[in-house]
Design an enzyme around this catalytic site. Structure first.
Site, PDB file in Angstrom:
ATOM      1  CE1 TYR A   1       1.304  -0.156   4.434  1.00 29.91           C
ATOM      2  CE2 TYR A   1       0.237   1.893   4.392  1.00 29.91           C
ATOM      3  CZ  TYR A   1       1.074   0.974   5.008  1.00 29.91           C
ATOM      4  OH  TYR A   1       1.616   1.364   6.067  1.00 29.91           O
TER       5      TYR A   1
ATOM      6  CE  LYS B   1       3.309   3.473   3.111  1.00 28.51           C
ATOM      7  NZ  LYS B   1       3.374   3.591   4.534  1.00 28.51           N
TER       8      LYS B   1
ATOM      9  CD  GLU C   1      10.690   2.008  10.093  1.00 26.93           C
ATOM     10  OE1 GLU C   1      10.392   2.889   9.419  1.00 26.93           O
ATOM     11  OE2 GLU C   1      10.338   0.649   9.779  1.00 26.93           O
TER      12      GLU C   1
ATOM     13  CG  LEU D   1       8.665   2.555   4.716  1.00 25.75           C
ATOM     14  CD1 LEU D   1       8.384   1.250   3.586  1.00 25.75           C
ATOM     15  CD2 LEU D   1       7.286   3.162   4.718  1.00 25.75           C
TER      16      LEU D   1
HETATM   17  N1  PLP Z   1       8.178   3.964   8.591  1.00 25.73           N
HETATM   18  C1  PLP Z   1       6.790   3.325   8.808  1.00 25.73           C
HETATM   19  C2  PLP Z   1       6.975   2.014   9.508  1.00 25.73           C
HETATM   20  C3  PLP Z   1       5.555   3.656   8.334  1.00 25.73           C
HETATM   21  O1  PLP Z   1       4.564   3.106   8.437  1.00 25.73           O
HETATM   22  C4  PLP Z   1       5.753   5.167   7.744  1.00 25.73           C
HETATM   23  C5  PLP Z   1       4.429   5.890   7.224  1.00 25.73           C
HETATM   24  O2  PLP Z   1       3.445   5.548   7.503  1.00 25.73           O
HETATM   25  C6  PLP Z   1       6.948   5.699   7.518  1.00 25.73           C
HETATM   26  C7  PLP Z   1       8.192   5.046   8.031  1.00 25.73           C
HETATM   27  C8  PLP Z   1       7.156   7.054   6.851  1.00 25.73           C
HETATM   28  O3  PLP Z   1       6.976   7.039   5.627  1.00 25.73           O
HETATM   29  P1  PLP Z   1       6.375   8.206   4.613  1.00 25.73           P
HETATM   30  O4  PLP Z   1       7.361   9.354   4.910  1.00 25.73           O
HETATM   31  O5  PLP Z   1       6.618   7.606   3.151  1.00 25.73           O
HETATM   32  O6  PLP Z   1       5.055   8.400   4.767  1.00 25.73           O
END
Ligand code: PLP
Length: 282
Positions: A31, A145, A177, A201
């Site tokens: 997603y 993701k 994270e 991620l």
């Molecule tokens: N890390 C995780 C586990 C996430 O679920 C998300 C976003 O929801 C992020 C990092 C941040 O990613 P982005 O900046 O692309 O929203």
């Protein structure tokens, strides 16, 4: 309101998913969440790029060209008249009799997407939020993701029950994270964040922040840091599509810095707003 089901924009009430959809049964899909500012997708290309990459990593072929998909998303934003909001899109391996083994090659992946209005979290951005530390109990492919978010949900729920906005995760004392964000510390004016390996991620917001730092000569290092460094940091912040650059001013009941958003975090917030403001005009 309208939603996307495969290649069509239809009424939400008409969207039906098979109970043996592999996304529903196994979390077998990927997603994206993309921000919309003033009716315009922010970093849409980067999110789509990651969507294709996530799908590829679990061997699902996206049944669209990137341009088609972008066009479809933009149409949905228009028909739903989204101003400040987001679009959620997901792709599953499709519906097929339940079996762990991948279904036959003619099984069609199922694409769904919907939009919603989401206000910027201005108050939290201004004052900062509280966070707690939690064990990172996820698998070893956090770079994908994927729909499998149970460990993230458990961490976020624990944080919420503690009155915290986010759980900052660690593996054996090294911070990876947040449960739904990337995490950063600032020490002596220098930013550190976990490198974009299989353990995190690689957030699109993270990539924007890295570029903004480079363009503005703010020291930014992709280097893992310890829980001790986290606890003693001058500043902490987390980033995500909907949280933007979010100051963390309290960690496990202890104030970070003087309990107010720090200077480097503030600077990045300003640069980030400028970034999406100028992206709207482009
Ligand atoms: N890390 C995780 C586990 C996430 O679920 C998300 C976003 O929801 C992020 C990092 C941040 O990613 P982005 O900046 O692309 O929203």
């Amino acid at each position: 309101v309208k939603v996307i089901l495969n290649d069509k924009i239809i009424d939400r009430s008409e969207a039906a998913i098979d109970i043996e959809d592999r996304g529903y049964q196994f979390g077998d899909g990927v997603y994206e969440v993309i921000r919309v500012y003033d009716g315009v997708l922010f970093t849409g290309d980067e999110h789509l790029e990651r969507f294709y990459s996530s799908a590829d990593k679990i061997k699902i072929t996206v049944p669209f060209q990137k341009e088609e998909l972008l066009e479809l998303m933009n149409q949905l934003i228009q028909v739903n008249d989204v101003h400040d909001g987001s679009i959620y899109m997901q792709l599953t391996r499709g519906a097929s009799p339940r079996n762990h083994v991948f279904p036959s090659a003619d099984t069609k992946p199922v694409l769904t997407a919907y939009t919603k209005e989401v206000a910027r979290p201005v108050e939290s951005l201004e004052n900062g939020v509280a966070a707690m530390v939690a064990d990172d109990i996820r698998w070893l492919r956090c770079d994908i993701k994927s729909l499998n978010l149970l460990p993230n949900l458990l961490a976020k729920q624990a944080a919420t029950e503690q009155g915290c906005y986010e759980a900052i995760l660690h593996r054996n004392g090294l911070v990876t994270e947040g449960s739904a964000s990337n995490a950063y510390i600032v020490v002596d004016g220098k930013i550190k964040t976990h490198p974009a390996t299989n353990l995190i991620l690689n957030g699109i917001t993270r990539q924007v922040v890295a570029r903004l730092c480079k363009e503005n000569n703010i020291p930014f290092s992709e280097e893992a840091f310890t829980l001790e460094e986290l606890r003693n940091a001058d500043e902490i912040f987390v980033t995500s599509t909907t949280s933007e650059v979010m100051p963390v001013v309290k960690l496990d009941e202890r104030e970070i810095g003087n309990g107010k958003p720090g200077q480097v975090t503030r600077k990045l917030q300003t640069l980030f707003v400028e970034e999406f403001e100028s992206a709207k005009q482009a």
